[in-house]
Design an enzyme around this catalytic site. Structure first.
Site, PDB file in Angstrom:
ATOM      1  N   CYS A  24     -31.021  73.182 -42.945  1.00  0.00           N
ATOM      2  CA  CYS A  24     -32.263  73.866 -42.545  1.00  0.00           C
ATOM      3  C   CYS A  24     -33.202  73.950 -43.730  1.00  0.00           C
ATOM      4  O   CYS A  24     -32.755  74.034 -44.880  1.00  0.00           O
ATOM      5  CB  CYS A  24     -31.920  75.275 -42.046  1.00  0.00           C
ATOM      6  SG  CYS A  24     -33.341  76.132 -41.337  1.00  0.00           S
ATOM      7  N   CYS A 283     -16.548  83.641 -21.186  1.00  0.00           N
ATOM      8  CA  CYS A 283     -17.137  82.850 -22.276  1.00  0.00           C
ATOM      9  C   CYS A 283     -16.777  81.384 -22.051  1.00  0.00           C
ATOM     10  O   CYS A 283     -16.126  81.027 -21.083  1.00  0.00           O
ATOM     11  CB  CYS A 283     -16.543  83.276 -23.615  1.00  0.00           C
ATOM     12  SG  CYS A 283     -16.998  84.922 -24.139  1.00  0.00           S
ATOM     13  N   ASP A 299     -21.209  78.565 -30.134  1.00  0.00           N
ATOM     14  CA  ASP A 299     -22.044  78.541 -31.338  1.00  0.00           C
ATOM     15  C   ASP A 299     -21.649  79.657 -32.313  1.00  0.00           C
ATOM     16  O   ASP A 299     -21.842  79.525 -33.515  1.00  0.00           O
ATOM     17  CB  ASP A 299     -23.513  78.702 -30.928  1.00  0.00           C
ATOM     18  CG  ASP A 299     -24.458  78.251 -32.030  1.00  0.00           C
ATOM     19  OD1 ASP A 299     -24.105  77.292 -32.745  1.00  0.00           O
ATOM     20  OD2 ASP A 299     -25.525  78.857 -32.182  1.00  0.00           O
TER      21      ASP A 299
END
Ligand code: SF4
Ligand code: SF4
Length: 407
Positions: A24, A283, A299
């Site tokens: 990033c 989930c 994630d």
């Protein structure tokens, strides 16, 4: 009968993709993904190859059981791959799509957006999710680059470009220790921007130094050295934040501004599937594929012990419907402590995200959610309104009628 046994393929396979892994251009203090690069110390460039892209697109499309397919590009910062990468992805979607409707969404910090990107997104109907933590002072507290320079103005410029080109976008705002006391400032900020789809995400992390240099812990790790990360939101303040926001929203914005958690709460109130996994019963619906083809359970569970395999050695279907992933999904309910099972709001909360279940109940049982107090406050506060909206929906009337009652 065990639900996971009767309906493992009832939902389409859904996998989010990380074209640049955790790489990033920003280094936000609370980012849960930046340190995931340390999982791959021996790989120099954390970049998804076009060969892997093709393998993924072909397989992802082949394993879908529904006519509409969603691709989600995630990071790190996915705009650190050039437009040509996504053009290639679109070509491959066409090549292997068999005429199905294919949608794309991309989650970005917004700082790298240009006219060219926005034209591309508009032409190809991308939905763009922008991370922005509200007004400048809130946003710049944690969302900075490696040199410590703030990012607010670049993000605002990015949003202006999206608007100029008519790109569909929504906002994702992290609620943390610094901004949690200002729900209305937050909300008015998004309304002034005319942003109609808003996601407020509470940040909760526990940290400890591991031998590989990573800090984040799974809830299973229990150690005296583990501490709550200082940016984490306080549970009761999170509840107060939601209540204040809801009071404002319910007066005049129902049906025009969409706050993800309010929609999810209403969905659970009427027995529909909520649009956010934290409030769902199970989930494991959304896997995550790293730049090298490794697939993880979620994630927020990109830890070695939650790796399901690699697309080069196992098919996506095999991994997403493996006993391990099904157990990961089922555990959300199976590991609920007695306090949750007996809770009046279990139907709306479902114990929230297992990542946050690291407290002990008053009876000493493990697995209580750190945000429990806040959610109890919120659910109690909104219950009369939710009951009303549920009655309206069941009677075939718009839930927005809630704005007509005496608030
Ligand atoms: S672990 Fe949390 S983020 Fe992951 S699927 Fe479950 S609720 Fe969602
Ligand atoms: S509000 Fe608290 S006790 Fe109730 S289900 Fe949620 S986490 Fe469990």
């Amino acid at each position: 009968m065990n639900n996971s046994f009767i309906a493992p393929f009832a939902r389409p396979v859904y996998v989010m993709v990380k074209p640049v892994g955790s790489v990033c251009n920003l280094a936000c203090d609370y980012c849960y993904y930046l340190e995931k690069g340390r999982l791959y110390p021996d790989i120099k460039n954390h970049i998804m190859s076009e060969q892997l892209l093709e393998k993924f697109v072909r397989e992802y499309l082949a394993c879908q059981t529904v006519p509409q397919v969603l691709f989600t590009w995630h990071g790190g910062e996915p705009l650190m791959r050039p437009i040509s990468f996504y053009r290639k992805a679109l070509e491959l979607q066409k090549k292997y799509g068999g005429g199905r409707q294919i949608d794309n969404c991309i989650q970005t910090n917004g700082t790298l957006l240009t006219d060219e990107w926005c034209r591309f997104f508009k032409e190809n109907n991308f939905l763009v999710g922008i991370s922005i933590d509200g007004p400048q002072e809130f946003h710049d507290e944690y969302r900075r680059n490696r040199q410590g320079l703030p990012s607010y103005f670049k993000v605002r410029k990015g949003i202006d470009l999206l608007k100029k080109h008519g790109v569909e976008y929504n906002a994702m705002a992290v609620v943390n220790d610094y901004n949690v006391d200002y729900p209305l400032e937050f909300y008015h900020f998004f309304k002034e921007m005319d942003c109609r789809y808003i996601q407020f995400a509470p940040i909760v992390e526990r940290v400890a130094l591991h031998h590989d240099g990573t800090h984040l812990t799974t809830p299973e790790e229990q150690d005296a050295a583990i501490r709550l990360a200082p940016f984490s939101v306080d549970s009761e303040k999170w509840g107060a934040f939601l209540c204040a926001l809801f009071d404002e929203w319910v007066k005049e914005d129902v049906g025009t501004y969409f706050v993800q958690l309010f929609d999810a709460t209403l969905a659970n109130w009427v027995g529909e599937e909520p649009g956010v996994c934290t409030m769902a019963q199970r989930c494991g619906h959304a896997g995550v594929m790293e730049f090298n083809g490794d697939l993880y359970a979620c994630d927020h569970y990109v830890f070695p012990e939650y790796k399901l395999g690699n697309i080069h050695t196992h098919s996506l279907t095999e991994m997403m419907y493996s006993p391990r992933q099904i157990a990961f999904g089922d555990n959300k309910q199976a590991t609920l402590p007695g306090e949750c099972r007996a809770c009046d709001y279990l139907f709306a909360c479902n114990g929230e995200c297992p990542k946050n279940r690291f407290l002990h109940t008053a009876a000493g049982e493990p697995g209580l959610n750190y945000l429990c107090k806040g959610y109890k406050k919120f659910f109690a506060h909104v219950a009369p309104y939710m009951d009303f909206m549920k009655r309206e929906i069941l009677a075939g009337r718009p839930p927005a009628n809630v704005m007509l009652i005496d608030n």
